[in-house]
Design a protein around this motif. Structure first.
Motif, PDB file in Angstrom:
ATOM      1  N   SER A 258       5.014   1.297  12.276  1.00 46.65           N
ATOM      2  CA  SER A 258       4.117   2.255  12.930  1.00 46.65           C
ATOM      3  C   SER A 258       2.991   2.668  11.986  1.00 46.65           C
ATOM      4  O   SER A 258       3.073   2.480  10.774  1.00 46.65           O
ATOM      5  N   GLY A 259       1.933   3.235  12.575  1.00 46.74           N
ATOM      6  CA  GLY A 259       0.820   3.744  11.783  1.00 46.74           C
ATOM      7  C   GLY A 259      -0.461   2.961  11.930  1.00 46.74           C
ATOM      8  O   GLY A 259      -1.411   3.168  11.171  1.00 46.74           O
ATOM      9  N   VAL A 260      -0.518   2.060  12.902  1.00 51.32           N
ATOM     10  CA  VAL A 260      -1.749   1.283  13.100  1.00 51.32           C
ATOM     11  C   VAL A 260      -2.850   2.195  13.637  1.00 51.32           C
ATOM     12  O   VAL A 260      -2.597   3.317  14.101  1.00 51.32           O
ATOM     13  N   GLY A 261      -4.085   1.698  13.586  1.00 50.93           N
ATOM     14  CA  GLY A 261      -5.229   2.554  13.862  1.00 50.93           C
ATOM     15  C   GLY A 261      -5.476   2.885  15.323  1.00 50.93           C
ATOM     16  O   GLY A 261      -5.886   4.004  15.655  1.00 50.93           O
ATOM     17  N   PHE A 262      -5.217   1.928  16.237  1.00 47.45           N
ATOM     18  CA  PHE A 262      -5.663   2.146  17.616  1.00 47.45           C
ATOM     19  C   PHE A 262      -4.835   3.188  18.353  1.00 47.45           C
ATOM     20  O   PHE A 262      -5.253   3.693  19.401  1.00 47.45           O
ATOM     21  N   VAL A 263      -3.657   3.561  17.814  1.00 45.80           N
ATOM     22  CA  VAL A 263      -2.828   4.567  18.487  1.00 45.80           C
ATOM     23  C   VAL A 263      -3.081   5.972  17.951  1.00 45.80           C
ATOM     24  O   VAL A 263      -2.529   6.945  18.466  1.00 45.80           O
ATOM     25  N   ARG A 264      -3.913   6.097  16.936  1.00 50.93           N
ATOM     26  CA  ARG A 264      -4.152   7.403  16.339  1.00 50.93           C
ATOM     27  C   ARG A 264      -5.065   8.250  17.225  1.00 50.93           C
ATOM     28  O   ARG A 264      -5.784   7.729  18.078  1.00 50.93           O
ATOM     29  N   GLU A 265      -5.033   9.547  17.005  1.00 48.57           N
ATOM     30  CA  GLU A 265      -5.868  10.481  17.766  1.00 48.57           C
ATOM     31  C   GLU A 265      -6.825  11.205  16.822  1.00 48.57           C
ATOM     32  O   GLU A 265      -6.395  12.069  16.056  1.00 48.57           O
ATOM     33  N   PRO A 266      -8.123  10.877  16.859  1.00 49.71           N
ATOM     34  CA  PRO A 266      -8.716   9.771  17.627  1.00 49.71           C
ATOM     35  C   PRO A 266      -8.391   8.426  16.982  1.00 49.71           C
ATOM     36  O   PRO A 266      -7.963   8.381  15.826  1.00 49.71           O
ATOM     37  N   PRO A 267      -8.621   7.339  17.705  1.00 46.17           N
ATOM     38  CA  PRO A 267      -8.363   6.018  17.123  1.00 46.17           C
ATOM     39  C   PRO A 267      -9.181   5.790  15.858  1.00 46.17           C
ATOM     40  O   PRO A 267     -10.296   6.303  15.713  1.00 46.17           O
ATOM     41  N   GLU A 268      -8.612   5.038  14.930  1.00 49.95           N
ATOM     42  CA  GLU A 268      -9.284   4.691  13.680  1.00 49.95           C
ATOM     43  C   GLU A 268      -9.398   3.174  13.584  1.00 49.95           C
ATOM     44  O   GLU A 268      -8.419   2.460  13.827  1.00 49.95           O
ATOM     45  N   TYR A 269     -10.584   2.719  13.210  1.00 48.94           N
ATOM     46  CA  TYR A 269     -10.797   1.286  13.041  1.00 48.94           C
ATOM     47  C   TYR A 269     -11.496   1.024  11.717  1.00 48.94           C
ATOM     48  O   TYR A 269     -12.139   1.911  11.152  1.00 48.94           O
ATOM     49  N   LEU A 270     -11.371  -0.198  11.247  1.00 40.39           N
ATOM     50  CA  LEU A 270     -11.971  -0.583   9.975  1.00 40.39           C
ATOM     51  C   LEU A 270     -13.460  -0.832  10.131  1.00 40.39           C
ATOM     52  O   LEU A 270     -13.917  -1.376  11.142  1.00 40.39           O
ATOM     53  N   LEU A 271     -14.210  -0.447   9.091  1.00 36.39           N
ATOM     54  CA  LEU A 271     -15.666  -0.587   9.085  1.00 36.39           C
ATOM     55  C   LEU A 271     -16.113  -1.209   7.767  1.00 36.39           C
ATOM     56  O   LEU A 271     -15.353  -1.210   6.785  1.00 36.39           O
ATOM     57  N   PRO A 272     -17.328  -1.739   7.711  1.00 42.20           N
ATOM     58  CA  PRO A 272     -17.818  -2.312   6.456  1.00 42.20           C
ATOM     59  C   PRO A 272     -17.684  -1.324   5.302  1.00 42.20           C
ATOM     60  O   PRO A 272     -17.992  -0.133   5.438  1.00 42.20           O
ATOM     61  N   GLY A 273     -17.209  -1.812   4.181  1.00 40.92           N
ATOM     62  CA  GLY A 273     -16.983  -0.990   2.991  1.00 40.92           C
ATOM     63  C   GLY A 273     -15.548  -0.533   2.837  1.00 40.92           C
ATOM     64  O   GLY A 273     -15.136  -0.134   1.733  1.00 40.92           O
ATOM     65  N   ASP A 274     -14.762  -0.584   3.913  1.00 46.49           N
ATOM     66  CA  ASP A 274     -13.360  -0.167   3.818  1.00 46.49           C
ATOM     67  C   ASP A 274     -12.560  -1.176   2.998  1.00 46.49           C
ATOM     68  O   ASP A 274     -12.744  -2.394   3.111  1.00 46.49           O
ATOM     69  N   VAL A 275     -11.649  -0.644   2.188  1.00 48.83           N
ATOM     70  CA  VAL A 275     -10.748  -1.460   1.384  1.00 48.83           C
ATOM     71  C   VAL A 275      -9.332  -1.274   1.925  1.00 48.83           C
ATOM     72  O   VAL A 275      -8.836  -0.153   2.013  1.00 48.83           O
ATOM     73  N   VAL A 276      -8.705  -2.377   2.290  1.00 47.32           N
ATOM     74  CA  VAL A 276      -7.370  -2.340   2.875  1.00 47.32           C
ATOM     75  C   VAL A 276      -6.380  -2.950   1.894  1.00 47.32           C
ATOM     76  O   VAL A 276      -6.596  -4.070   1.407  1.00 47.32           O
ATOM     77  N   GLU A 277      -5.314  -2.224   1.613  1.00 50.19           N
ATOM     78  CA  GLU A 277      -4.245  -2.723   0.750  1.00 50.19           C
ATOM     79  C   GLU A 277      -2.942  -2.750   1.536  1.00 50.19           C
ATOM     80  O   GLU A 277      -2.532  -1.739   2.106  1.00 50.19           O
ATOM     81  N   CYS A 278      -2.319  -3.900   1.582  1.00 44.82           N
ATOM     82  CA  CYS A 278      -0.998  -4.052   2.184  1.00 44.82           C
ATOM     83  C   CYS A 278      -0.013  -4.385   1.074  1.00 44.82           C
ATOM     84  O   CYS A 278      -0.279  -5.271   0.257  1.00 44.82           O
ATOM     85  N   GLU A 279       1.104  -3.680   1.057  1.00 45.63           N
ATOM     86  CA  GLU A 279       2.058  -3.840  -0.036  1.00 45.63           C
ATOM     87  C   GLU A 279       3.463  -4.015   0.511  1.00 45.63           C
ATOM     88  O   GLU A 279       3.892  -3.307   1.411  1.00 45.63           O
ATOM     89  N   VAL A 280       4.188  -4.987  -0.058  1.00 44.27           N
ATOM     90  CA  VAL A 280       5.606  -5.159   0.212  1.00 44.27           C
ATOM     91  C   VAL A 280       6.330  -5.131  -1.128  1.00 44.27           C
ATOM     92  O   VAL A 280       5.963  -5.859  -2.059  1.00 44.27           O
ATOM     93  N   GLU A 281       7.318  -4.286  -1.223  1.00 39.94           N
ATOM     94  CA  GLU A 281       8.076  -4.100  -2.457  1.00 39.94           C
ATOM     95  C   GLU A 281       8.603  -5.430  -2.985  1.00 39.94           C
ATOM     96  O   GLU A 281       9.200  -6.215  -2.245  1.00 39.94           O
ATOM     97  N   GLY A 282       8.362  -5.691  -4.269  1.00 41.44           N
ATOM     98  CA  GLY A 282       8.859  -6.900  -4.894  1.00 41.44           C
ATOM     99  C   GLY A 282       8.057  -8.141  -4.593  1.00 41.44           C
ATOM    100  O   GLY A 282       8.309  -9.205  -5.176  1.00 41.44           O
ATOM    101  N   VAL A 283       7.104  -8.032  -3.681  1.00 40.64           N
ATOM    102  CA  VAL A 283       6.304  -9.200  -3.287  1.00 40.64           C
ATOM    103  C   VAL A 283       4.878  -9.073  -3.792  1.00 40.64           C
ATOM    104  O   VAL A 283       4.318 -10.010  -4.351  1.00 40.64           O
TER     105      VAL A 283
END
Length: 292
Positions: A258-283
């Motif tokens: 859970s926690g994706v952008g389109f379900v938020r109030e208001p919805p949040e989407y990525l825009l130019p300049g945004d930095v996205v980090e995805c992390e998986v423990e140990g990976v």
């Protein structure tokens, strides 16, 4: 062992992570073979990676800063197979958004992303508002198969895993919703960041016990654990292989919490300049910047 694919002095190599350096076995004449220049060739080979650990040489070592990391498998042979709504809280938040009652799917929801959507760590994600203006994040554990098969039993499934990686299942929500299906909205150019590494399966004792998170501009948007998957990794492999032959080198994205952008109030989407980090423990941590 953490394995990657990189460009060094205008040539592509399979590399081994070693702190602030990487090891390129192909730089040593004794190891200069196709398997150390192409990740899929390495997965297909019978090379004993444990034995390789004991024969690494100084000639192979170069500073990490001197290489450009690509996706560990820069061009998968086939579409990346993906699980939809595979965390209950994500299934619930998605259902709530469209006025339904969220519950665990009775059967796995499977879609794919085309190979041309794959990019690597620190690669930029192109933002094209004429095509997509609602770009959303999805942190996921990725599974890379080392051995194929059909009708793989759940109890044997993890023995078919070569290793694990991090995937950001970027989603063009406007395309996805307008077209009433997943493929177009999941396969935009740059829509499948992957990496930085494949961590070999022997280093992950339990793929169902890993913290998983997504941050946008340093702000945590997703924080969960793979133990909350509805269908675990072994069962995913069992389900996928029931009617279709899986192959070495196949890549599976196991779903997002859970926690994706389109379900938020208001919805949040990525825009130019945004930095996205995805992390998986140990990976590892997979980082990408949105660029218009």
């Amino acid at each position: 062992m953490k394995l990657g694919t990189c460009v060094y002095q205008q040539q592509t190599y399979v590399c081994i992570a070693a702190g602030d350096t990487v090891l390129l076995p192909a730089l040593d004449a004794a190891f200069d073979q196709p398997a150390w220049r192409d990740m899929l060739a390495l997965i297909d080979s019978d090379i004993d990676l444990q034995a390789v650990r004991n024969t690494l040489t100084a000639a192979m070592r170069v500073p990490l800063a001197d290489v450009t990391l690509l996706a560990p498998i820069p061009r998968p042979r086939k579409n990346v197979m993906c699980l939809g709504l595979n965390y209950l809280e994500h299934a619930q938040e998605t259902a709530n958004q469209i006025g339904r009652t969220g519950k665990a799917p009775q059967y796995p929801i499977v879609f794919t992303k085309c190979p041309t959507s794959v990019i690597g760590h620190e690669a930029t994600v192109p933002f094209d508002p004429e095509t997509c203006s609602q770009l959303d994040w999805e942190a996921e554990l990725g599974v890379v198969l080392g051995k194929g098969g059909k009708k793989i039993a759940r109890e044997n499934a993890l023995a078919h895993v070569f290793g694990y990686t991090v995937i950001n299942d970027l989603s063009a929500r406007d395309i996805q919703l307008n077209h009433k299906q997943y493929f177009l909205g999941k396969s935009i150019d740059g829509g499948c960041p992957m990496g930085p590494w494949i961590v070999t399966a022997d280093e992950i004792a339990d793929p169902q016990a890993l913290a998983i998170a997504c941050r946008v501009n340093g702000v945590t948007k997703q924080a969960s654990n793979t133990r909350h998957m509805i269908v675990d990794v072994a069962s995913i492999i069992e389900w996928l292989s029931r009617g279709m032959t899986l192959e070495a080198g196949d890549v599976i994205a196991t779903g997002t919490p859970s926690g994706v952008g389109f379900v938020r109030e208001p919805p949040e989407y990525l825009l130019p300049g945004d930095v996205v980090e995805c992390e998986v423990e140990g990976v590892g941590v997979l980082r990408n910047t949105i660029v218009g």
